[in-house]
Design a protein around this motif. Structure first.
Motif, PDB file in Angstrom:
ATOM      1  N   ASP A 123      35.243  53.569  46.170  1.00 50.75           N
ATOM      2  CA  ASP A 123      35.852  52.630  47.262  1.00 50.75           C
ATOM      3  C   ASP A 123      34.572  51.669  47.461  1.00 50.75           C
ATOM      4  OD1 ASP A 123      38.400  53.602  46.944  1.00 50.75           O
ATOM      5  OD2 ASP A 123      37.995  55.018  48.646  1.00 50.75           O
ATOM      6  N   ARG A 124      33.261  52.039  47.689  1.00 43.80           N
ATOM      7  CA  ARG A 124      32.240  51.319  48.069  1.00 43.80           C
ATOM      8  C   ARG A 124      31.977  50.150  47.101  1.00 43.80           C
ATOM      9  NH1 ARG A 124      27.523  55.239  50.222  1.00 43.80           N
ATOM     10  NH2 ARG A 124      28.543  56.442  51.991  1.00 43.80           N
ATOM     11  N   LYS A 125      32.208  50.494  45.726  1.00 41.69           N
ATOM     12  CA  LYS A 125      31.841  49.463  44.843  1.00 41.69           C
ATOM     13  C   LYS A 125      33.076  48.634  44.435  1.00 41.69           C
ATOM     14  CE  LYS A 125      29.228  52.453  41.330  1.00 41.69           C
ATOM     15  NZ  LYS A 125      29.187  52.933  40.072  1.00 41.69           N
ATOM     16  N   ALA A 126      33.837  49.048  45.008  1.00 40.38           N
ATOM     17  CA  ALA A 126      35.330  48.029  45.200  1.00 40.38           C
ATOM     18  C   ALA A 126      35.305  46.944  45.860  1.00 40.38           C
ATOM     19  CB  ALA A 126      36.593  48.744  45.191  1.00 40.38           C
ATOM     20  N   ALA A 127      34.642  47.589  47.282  1.00 39.11           N
ATOM     21  CA  ALA A 127      34.518  46.886  48.493  1.00 39.11           C
ATOM     22  C   ALA A 127      33.315  45.571  48.166  1.00 39.11           C
ATOM     23  CB  ALA A 127      34.162  47.634  49.511  1.00 39.11           C
ATOM     24  N   ALA A 128      32.305  46.298  47.587  1.00 40.34           N
ATOM     25  CA  ALA A 128      31.305  45.223  47.261  1.00 40.34           C
ATOM     26  C   ALA A 128      31.808  44.163  46.121  1.00 40.34           C
ATOM     27  CB  ALA A 128      30.103  46.005  46.478  1.00 40.34           C
ATOM     28  N   ARG A 129      32.617  44.536  45.130  1.00 40.79           N
ATOM     29  CA  ARG A 129      33.067  43.642  44.023  1.00 40.79           C
ATOM     30  C   ARG A 129      33.915  42.471  44.896  1.00 40.79           C
ATOM     31  NH1 ARG A 129      33.715  48.082  40.841  1.00 40.79           N
ATOM     32  NH2 ARG A 129      35.968  47.994  41.281  1.00 40.79           N
ATOM     33  N   SER A 130      34.609  42.827  45.882  1.00 43.72           N
ATOM     34  CA  SER A 130      35.565  41.883  46.380  1.00 43.72           C
ATOM     35  C   SER A 130      34.922  41.040  47.420  1.00 43.72           C
ATOM     36  CB  SER A 130      36.549  42.552  47.214  1.00 43.72           C
ATOM     37  OG  SER A 130      36.171  43.198  48.122  1.00 43.72           O
TER      38      SER A 130
END
Length: 223
Positions: A123-130
């Protein structure tokens, strides 16, 4: 994740990625050394092999693409490390969120308060990508094991792989004042996407060679 790397001067930097248009970090095919010291550039090229890269930015900056993927380094203690998560304003490149994944590190008024980042790495990676969440700001200060008296170098990366390997590598140093001998290396991986396109990735990785390395003194470098 920790805050470290205090006052002092680094004479050169190693890069596995560089910022392109739009502030996007792009992986490099080999280690890139940048330094304003011609003697340092010549010594590193002699030790590891290297080719000068054309300079279209600072005329007094020497740039070398190195031949070696793996380089042994001496890390003088936990203060040689910064490993945090940072979210910046897109236009001003100013940090608006600095944390260790659990609590704020900056601004000082909020330091120690819960940062609200997701618990899972996915979820951290997904938030960073967005663009909604922070991404790694991982930094290491080191000396070359092949020339420990030369100068201090910096390595900075925004990849999750380097941040993870840095956390694991410095865990032992945080229990004492001794440093460690480590290897900075480029990890290459080729994958095929669902559409059949071949894609290759290059990521910096840190690994420990000798944990209880007798360091001559603690590094002092500005974050």
């Amino acid at each position: 994740m920790t805050e470290g790397i205090r006052s002092g001067t680094a004479v050169g930097s190693f890069w596995a990625e560089e910022e392109r248009c739009g502030g996007r970090a792009v992986a490099l095919p080999s280690w890139l050394l940048t330094t304003s010291n011609e003697e340092v550039a010549a010594t590193v090229a002699r030790l590891y092999g290297g080719q000068s890269r054309s300079r279209d930015r600072q005329q007094d900056l020497f740039e070398l693409t190195l031949d070696n993927d793996a380089i042994a380094v001496n890390v003088d203690g936990p203060e040689a490390v910064v490993n945090r998560l940072v979210l910046q304003q897109v236009e001003e490149h100013a940090p608006i969120h600095v944390c260790d994944g659990f609590n704020f590190l900056q601004p000082m008024d909020n330091a120690g308060d819960p940062c609200g980042c997701p618990e899972s790495v996915f979820d951290r990676k997904a938030a960073a990508r967005s663009g909604r969440g922070p991404k790694p700001d991982a930094r290491l200060a080191f000396r070359l094991a092949a020339a420990p008296d030369l100068v201090i170098f910096h390595l900075t990366s925004s990849t999750w792989e380097f941040s993870d390997s840095l956390s694991a590598a410095v865990a032992g140093m945080e229990r004492g004042d001794n440093g460690a001998q480590m290897t900075i290396s480029l990890q290459r991986k080729a994958v095929t996407t669902r559409s059949g396109m071949a894609v290759s990735y290059v990521r910096p990785i840190l690994s420990v060679i000798q944990q209880e390395f007798a360091a001559p003194g603690q590094l002092r470098l500005a974050a």
